[in-house]
Write an enzyme that holds these catalytic residues in place. Sequence first.
Site, mmCIF file in Angstrom:
data_model
loop_
_atom_site.group_PDB
_atom_site.id
_atom_site.type_symbol
_atom_site.label_atom_id
_atom_site.label_comp_id
_atom_site.label_asym_id
_atom_site.label_seq_id
_atom_site.Cartn_x
_atom_site.Cartn_y
_atom_site.Cartn_z
ATOM 1 N N LYS A 22 0.836 -1.206 0.000
ATOM 2 C CA LYS A 22 0.000 0.000 0.000
ATOM 3 C C LYS A 22 0.875 1.262 0.000
ATOM 4 C CE LYS A 22 -1.662 1.540 4.073
ATOM 5 N NZ LYS A 22 -1.289 2.932 4.425
ATOM 6 N N ASN A 23 1.893 1.279 0.875
ATOM 7 C CA ASN A 23 2.665 2.510 1.028
ATOM 8 C C ASN A 23 3.692 2.727 -0.084
ATOM 9 O OD1 ASN A 23 1.142 3.124 3.208
ATOM 10 N ND2 ASN A 23 2.675 2.563 4.750
ATOM 11 N N ARG A 93 -4.843 10.333 4.693
ATOM 12 C CA ARG A 93 -3.842 11.399 4.816
ATOM 13 C C ARG A 93 -2.849 11.388 3.665
ATOM 14 N NH1 ARG A 93 -2.968 13.639 9.477
ATOM 15 N NH2 ARG A 93 -0.823 13.947 8.839
ATOM 16 N N CYS A 117 -4.575 12.521 13.628
ATOM 17 C CA CYS A 117 -5.287 11.254 13.450
ATOM 18 C C CYS A 117 -5.084 10.374 14.668
ATOM 19 C CB CYS A 117 -4.865 10.563 12.165
ATOM 20 S SG CYS A 117 -3.285 9.767 12.292
ATOM 21 N N ARG A 122 0.696 14.342 13.454
ATOM 22 C CA ARG A 122 1.127 14.169 12.067
ATOM 23 C C ARG A 122 1.053 15.451 11.232
ATOM 24 N NH1 ARG A 122 -1.070 8.546 9.858
ATOM 25 N NH2 ARG A 122 0.786 8.713 8.574
ATOM 26 N N ASP A 306 4.744 0.378 11.959
ATOM 27 C CA ASP A 306 3.529 -0.256 11.419
ATOM 28 C C ASP A 306 3.415 -1.735 11.816
ATOM 29 O OD1 ASP A 306 2.860 2.121 10.250
ATOM 30 O OD2 ASP A 306 3.522 1.567 8.236
ATOM 31 N N ARG A 398 -8.639 -0.396 4.823
ATOM 32 C CA ARG A 398 -7.804 0.642 4.184
ATOM 33 C C ARG A 398 -6.502 0.051 3.678
ATOM 34 N NH1 ARG A 398 -6.123 5.002 7.816
ATOM 35 N NH2 ARG A 398 -4.793 5.177 6.002
HETATM 36 N N1 EPU Z 1 6.514 14.611 10.843
HETATM 37 C C1 EPU Z 1 6.524 15.952 11.151
HETATM 38 N N2 EPU Z 1 6.349 16.846 10.116
HETATM 39 C C2 EPU Z 1 6.144 16.451 8.818
HETATM 40 C C3 EPU Z 1 6.124 15.054 8.532
HETATM 41 C C4 EPU Z 1 6.328 14.163 9.568
HETATM 42 O O1 EPU Z 1 6.709 16.349 12.277
HETATM 43 O O2 EPU Z 1 5.985 17.307 7.934
HETATM 44 C C5 EPU Z 1 6.700 13.619 11.935
HETATM 45 C C6 EPU Z 1 5.432 12.771 12.178
HETATM 46 O O3 EPU Z 1 4.509 13.426 12.991
HETATM 47 C C7 EPU Z 1 5.999 11.508 12.792
HETATM 48 C C8 EPU Z 1 7.368 11.368 12.110
HETATM 49 O O4 EPU Z 1 7.650 12.646 11.540
HETATM 50 O O5 EPU Z 1 6.183 11.664 14.162
HETATM 51 C C9 EPU Z 1 7.417 10.332 11.016
HETATM 52 O O6 EPU Z 1 6.258 10.400 10.198
HETATM 53 P P1 EPU Z 1 6.308 10.169 8.631
HETATM 54 O O7 EPU Z 1 6.163 11.473 7.942
HETATM 55 O O8 EPU Z 1 7.470 9.311 8.258
HETATM 56 O O9 EPU Z 1 4.960 9.355 8.401
HETATM 57 P P2 EPU Z 1 4.090 9.413 7.100
HETATM 58 O O10 EPU Z 1 4.973 9.662 5.936
HETATM 59 O O11 EPU Z 1 2.926 10.307 7.317
HETATM 60 C C10 EPU Z 1 4.309 6.883 6.464
HETATM 61 C C11 EPU Z 1 3.358 5.737 6.260
HETATM 62 C C12 EPU Z 1 2.790 5.323 7.618
HETATM 63 C C13 EPU Z 1 3.957 4.919 8.520
HETATM 64 C C14 EPU Z 1 4.956 6.070 8.627
HETATM 65 C C15 EPU Z 1 6.210 5.718 9.411
HETATM 66 C C16 EPU Z 1 2.544 6.110 4.034
HETATM 67 C C17 EPU Z 1 1.416 6.476 3.143
HETATM 68 N N3 EPU Z 1 2.300 6.137 5.351
HETATM 69 O O12 EPU Z 1 3.533 7.931 7.038
HETATM 70 O O13 EPU Z 1 1.950 4.207 7.389
HETATM 71 O O14 EPU Z 1 3.491 4.581 9.789
HETATM 72 O O15 EPU Z 1 5.374 6.502 7.303
HETATM 73 O O16 EPU Z 1 6.844 4.635 8.844
HETATM 74 O O17 EPU Z 1 3.622 5.765 3.557
HETATM 75 C C18 EPU Z 1 0.195 2.693 7.860
HETATM 76 O O18 EPU Z 1 0.389 2.172 6.753
HETATM 77 O O19 EPU Z 1 -0.552 2.174 8.743
HETATM 78 C C19 EPU Z 1 0.840 3.967 8.180
HETATM 79 C C20 EPU Z 1 0.405 4.767 9.144
#
Ligand code: EPU
Length: 419
Positions: A22-23, A93, A117, A122, A306, A398
Amino acid sequence: MDKLKITGGARLNGRVEIAGAKNAALPALAACLLTDQPVELSKLPKVRDVRTMLRVLEQLAASVTETESGSSIITADRYASHEAPYDLVKTMRASVLVLGPLLARYGRARVSLPGGCAIGERPINFHIEGLQRMGADVTLEHGYVEARVEGKLHGARLSFPTKSVTATENLMMAACLAEGTTTLINCAEEPEIVDLAELLNAMGASVHGAGTDEILVEGRPFLHGAKHRVISDRIEAGTYLIAGAMAGDRLELVDCDPFHMRPVLEQLSGAGVDIEVSERTITVTAPDRIEARDLRTSPHPGYPTDMQAQYMAMMTQAHGTSVIAETVFERRFMHVGELLRMGADIRIDGHTAVVVGPTKLTGAQVMATDLRASASLVLAGLVADGVTVIDRVYHLDRGYEPIEHKLGALGASIERIRS
Ligand code: EPU
């Protein structure tokens, strides 16, 4: 709202084919906006988030067709809008991934700001600040991120304060059509980022260093069409691996990538789980005794957040006390309250959960609160005494292909109760 009914105690046996990630699929779909030529993606998982992203693309600029072999061809050659509306973004998201491609290709993007969320606040400040450094004018109005650029984005040297998967992906995609070279520093290193870079390079981009903490992108005037097979889902595979560790006579996971799963395989082996690995297959058998083993989540190549909830379900069956530290998200212990209702012995102390096992779990009515929390409840239900009914299964849908079909085929007693 659909529910899942699981009667615990059945042994799992057989083969399960692992779906596309998915990701990896979601950024690959967003990348299709970078060209007006067809991009053919195979092994897209049949999950709700992918259907949502396809709807987002259709509303923006793309037509989508299916081939006989099940691939999707996405052609973004009929611009209709540069807005990803609230109704779609609130359900997923990852819609924010269209921000970089839209801005780079059309010079404008309007994307609803995703709220906090179930697993944390996030924010998306890294995405926004990066695009600003590349020349975009970005404002926040009426709950939307409005981004514009006169002419083209320009290359920049950007450093992420902490590693972020989708921020790395968004800026990597934007940089592909920017003027000049972009250097991204302190990048996330997840396999899904490497997969996206491979797709972008197949589309004519110049992306180097994906999978390390520094990525270099030389902008190109345009990208072209490509064919790409999405990598296997290491989190779906890890979830079935834990199902096998908890209740498997012998379970074979096929079409998965053990290399991407090293942190999970090492963690489970260390807890006494019997795992055999070959090139694209992993075989798992439940050991006589699972040992308690501490865990700390961290960005790749650490143990993935995850897979934390699923591991906790397994630790309720392990011998001894395990300490599980969640370091990526602020609130990722929503499953604990539900596991307690099933008889688990877990205490939360800040970002740490202490699990004492083994405990006898008993079936109960429980509530899914987010995607991976739902998976942990399914795993607990497989070994619980009696019937577990999981409400709000839409969270699970999802990101997992119908789990009742896949687990059912392996011998689990599981059915969906449609509302
Ligand atoms: N963060 C910030 N500012 C930003 C972006 C991130 O402070 O602009 C912080 C977040 O709040 C968090 C940390 O950085 O504490 C890491 O978050 P990240 O941005 O890596 O998460 P994401 O990109 O929103 C993806 C996956 C998630 C997975 C995380 C961590 C996708 C679509 N989603 O989310 O997947 O948990 O990386 O590996 O790739 C899931 O599939 O269940 C899922 C939540």
